[in-house]
Write an enzyme that holds these catalytic residues in place. Structure first.
Site, PDB file in Angstrom:
ATOM      1  N   GLU A 145       1.209  -0.751  -5.175  1.00 48.40           N
ATOM      2  CA  GLU A 145       0.236   0.309  -5.461  1.00 48.40           C
ATOM      3  C   GLU A 145       1.041   1.454  -6.062  1.00 48.40           C
ATOM      4  O   GLU A 145       1.528   2.331  -5.358  1.00 48.40           O
ATOM      5  CB  GLU A 145      -0.499   0.783  -4.204  1.00 48.40           C
ATOM      6  CG  GLU A 145      -1.688   1.666  -4.569  1.00 48.40           C
ATOM      7  CD  GLU A 145      -2.160   2.585  -3.446  1.00 48.40           C
ATOM      8  OE1 GLU A 145      -1.407   2.863  -2.504  1.00 48.40           O
ATOM      9  OE2 GLU A 145      -3.298   3.058  -3.546  1.00 48.40           O
ATOM     10  N   ASP A 161       0.835  -1.198   0.000  1.00 45.08           N
ATOM     11  CA  ASP A 161       0.000   0.000   0.000  1.00 45.08           C
ATOM     12  C   ASP A 161       0.874   1.254   0.000  1.00 45.08           C
ATOM     13  O   ASP A 161       1.920   1.292   0.666  1.00 45.08           O
ATOM     14  CB  ASP A 161      -0.846  -0.031   1.286  1.00 45.08           C
ATOM     15  CG  ASP A 161      -1.775   1.149   1.411  1.00 45.08           C
ATOM     16  OD1 ASP A 161      -2.742   1.203   0.634  1.00 45.08           O
ATOM     17  OD2 ASP A 161      -1.542   2.017   2.272  1.00 45.08           O
TER      18      ASP A 161
END
Ligand code: NOJ
Length: 599
Positions: free
Chosen positions: A320, A247
């Site tokens: 990401e 993330d």
């Protein structure tokens, strides 16, 4: 916020194995079996190169205990559905213990499961059951920040001399005195609006948070933080997970000198104002700082130690990575001797957000030729962006448009990532009233920014009161959209012309047809501005061809492939389309798609 729009505007933005339970209840690694779908076998080592990956937002997928919140056992119950769809890996957004301010992206314990979602034993069972179906579980790994309720932060904020103080970013205010906290150390802003610095009265300093106030950023200049995460990822790898999606990886580091960021201007030189009413900053001091590469090399080296005889099957690292260009994306794979991600997300194709053939052709060509031979991971939507209908639909042909987009996603070279509910055509359904908003950024930014609830609504399984997501009497955490009456798995499963049937077919082609599984990707008819056509060619197999009409008008294309005559056999076509007599005469209805095998 539409994260993709921010990227497009040039301002760099963020968003944007198997285990079995042994007799003692301990999880024991079980080798993931080689993928065997149809006729094409891919070894455990290279399974990810042509992978079909499905993103599940666990809160919204399937509730098994009637509390209105999806859970791990619910996912386990639906594994056969995913298997039939052709899914080979599931990326689970965070299921760790969390106060749920950012619905799991604020983690308070990295080595357990939030009771809302189940237990570690439920997790082990999910991994084991998924493994039996050759499906890997990919965890979300949030290294940029923790929850403010994580023990590390509780310690860190307790005193300036606490050993955990330096695990986070604490700074004095500008002009601070014994009685006045002064101004925040610089102009940096949170992605979710307002200053990224939060004053903490107890120790009289500010801490930095790129996201919500409850998500303090970790200090990656501290080697202890590195060590802690190597340990955390090993913990999950030992339980048999198939890898991680990292993330907010591009915001791991910040400028140690805390210089102000620049303001993004429009073409007339005026500051661009964001949804929170503040000037849009350029991210130059808080995003893409180079330190992230060494961290990812470290995490990859840790994960690679699990690709051994004891734990066969590559553990895949997904990033990401909303990057503005192909050069930036290429760097995310790492140098050959120090690899980083196997699959950093290529958001440049899927977030064009406009049915523009020229742009799609250019971006797909870049993914084929500009990544130095690396495997692209195409993705079109997720839990942070409005769904496909809102970004590509015209309100009339949404289903047909989704056929076009899914043909690009699954029939191009590389791995494909899609979001739960795409396969039935779930629609973005944002809250209508501010008091119904669950995502805090939607409260801060209302009405311009409604938050991300609209793309996180419950999975639409059937036409019953709660769409099969939870029991009829329960209150789902987000309302079930009215569209569930017709857009749902049960209705579409029985209809050969449904979007679900189409998804199953394109995925099957990706896995069973050698050209689509392994072939190179070359654009055809490259000056056509209405139809995107491409060729997939693998040694030892007849080439495959795809033509997708990006317009609402019928189109006819004439293709030629050097070395081949005009004979073509239909593999798949959109409902109602005719079989072409030759490559030179492919007729497509509005947003029609044709897939053929060149003879
Ligand atoms: C990206 C995640 O996808 C998003 O949902 C989250 O809010 C931020 N990172 C912060 O973790």
């Amino acid at each position: 916020m539409n994260w993709s729009k921010v990227v497009a505007s040039g301002a760099i933005a963020l968003f944007l194995g198997a285990a079995a339970l042994s007799a003692g209840g301990q999880s024991a690694p079980v080798p993931p079996a080689p993928q065997s779908v149809g006729t094409i076998q891919s070894s455990a080592r290279d399974w990810w190169k042509n992978a079909v990956i499905y993103q599940i937002y666990p809160r919204s997928f399937q509730d098994s205990n009637g509390d209105g919140i999806g859970d791990l056992n619910g996912i386990t119950q639906r594994l056969d559905y995913l298997k039939e769809l052709g899914v080979e890996a599931i990326w689970l957004t965070p299921v760790y213990p969390s106060p749920q301010v950012d619905f799991g992206y604020d983690i308070s314990d990295y080595k357990s499961i939030d009771p809302q979602y189940g237990t570690l034993a439920d997790f082990d069972r999910l991994v084991a059951e998924a493994g039996k179906r050759h499906i890997r579980i990919v965890m979300d790994m949030v290294m940029n920040h923790t929850s403010d309720k994580h023990e590390w932060f509780i310690q860190s904020r307790s005193s300036r001399s606490n050993p955990y103080r330096d695990w986070y970013m604490w700074r004095d205010g500008k002009g601070e005195t014994a009685t006045d906290k002064g101004a925040p150390p610089n102009n940096w802003q949170s992605e979710f609006g307002h200053s990224a610095w939060q004053w903490d009265e107890k120790t009289r300093q500010y801490y930095y948070h790129k996201f919500y106030i409850q998500q303090p950023d970790l200090n990656w200049y501290n080697p202890k933080v590195h060590e802690a995460f190597r340990d955390i990822i090993s913990f999950w790898l030992k339980r048999g997970v198939g890898g991680f999606r990292f993330d907010a990886i591009t915001t791991l580091f910040e400028d140690p000198n805390l210089a102000d960021e620049g303001v993004v201007k429009d073409k007339d030189g005026n500051p661009i104002i964001n949804a929170f009413g503040e000037p849009q900053l350029d991210g130059s001091k808080t995003e893409f700082l180079p330190g992230l590469h060494a961290v990812m090399q470290e995490m990859r080296a840790t994960a690679d130690t699990f690709n051994s005889n004891k734990f066969p099957g590559t553990r895949v690292l997904i990033g990401e990575t909303y990057l503005p260009d192909i050069t930036g994306l290429t760097k995310m794979y790492g140098p050959p001797d120090k690899p980083e991600f196997e699959l950093p997300m290529d958001t440049q194709v899927g977030f064009i957000d406009k049915l523009d053939v020229v742009q799609f052709r250019a971006k797909l060509t870049e993914a084929e030729t500009g990544l130095g031979g690396h495997v692209p991971l195409l993705v079109f939507d997720n839990h942070d962006n409005p769904r496909l209908d809102a970004r590509y639909g015209d309100g009339v042909h949404d289903t047909d448009i989704q056929r076009v987009l899914s043909a690009v996603l699954f029939l191009s070279r590389g791995a494909a990532l899609f979001y739960y509910g795409d396969e039935v055509g779930m629609k973005t359904t944002p809250p209508v009233r501010k008091e119904d908003v669950k995502d805090p950024m939607g409260v801060t930014g209302w009405p311009k920014e409604k938050g991300r609830d609209g793309e996180r609504t419950p999975m639409q399984w059937d036409a019953s009161a709660n769409a099969g997501f939870t029991t009829a009497g329960a209150t789902p955490w987000l309302p079930v959209p009215p569209s569930a009456a017709t857009i749902n798995v049960e209705a579409e499963a029985g209809d050969p012309n449904s979007l679900l049937a189409w998804y199953r077919s394109v995925i099957r082609l990706k896995k069973t047809n050698l050209a689509f599984a392994r072939g190179d990707n070359t654009m055809l008819d490259a000056s056509n501005t209405k139809v995107l056509s491409w060729l997939r060619k693998a040694p030892g197999a007849p080439p495959g061809v795809v033509s997708a009409n990006f317009t609402a008008e019928p189109q006819t294309v004439s293709l030629s492939v050097p070395g081949f005559g005009g004979k073509v056999k239909t593999l798949l076509k959109t409902p109602g389309a005719a079989d072409p007599t030759s490559l030179g005469q492919i007729q497509l209805g509005p947003f029609g798609v044709y897939v053929g095998e060149i003879q």
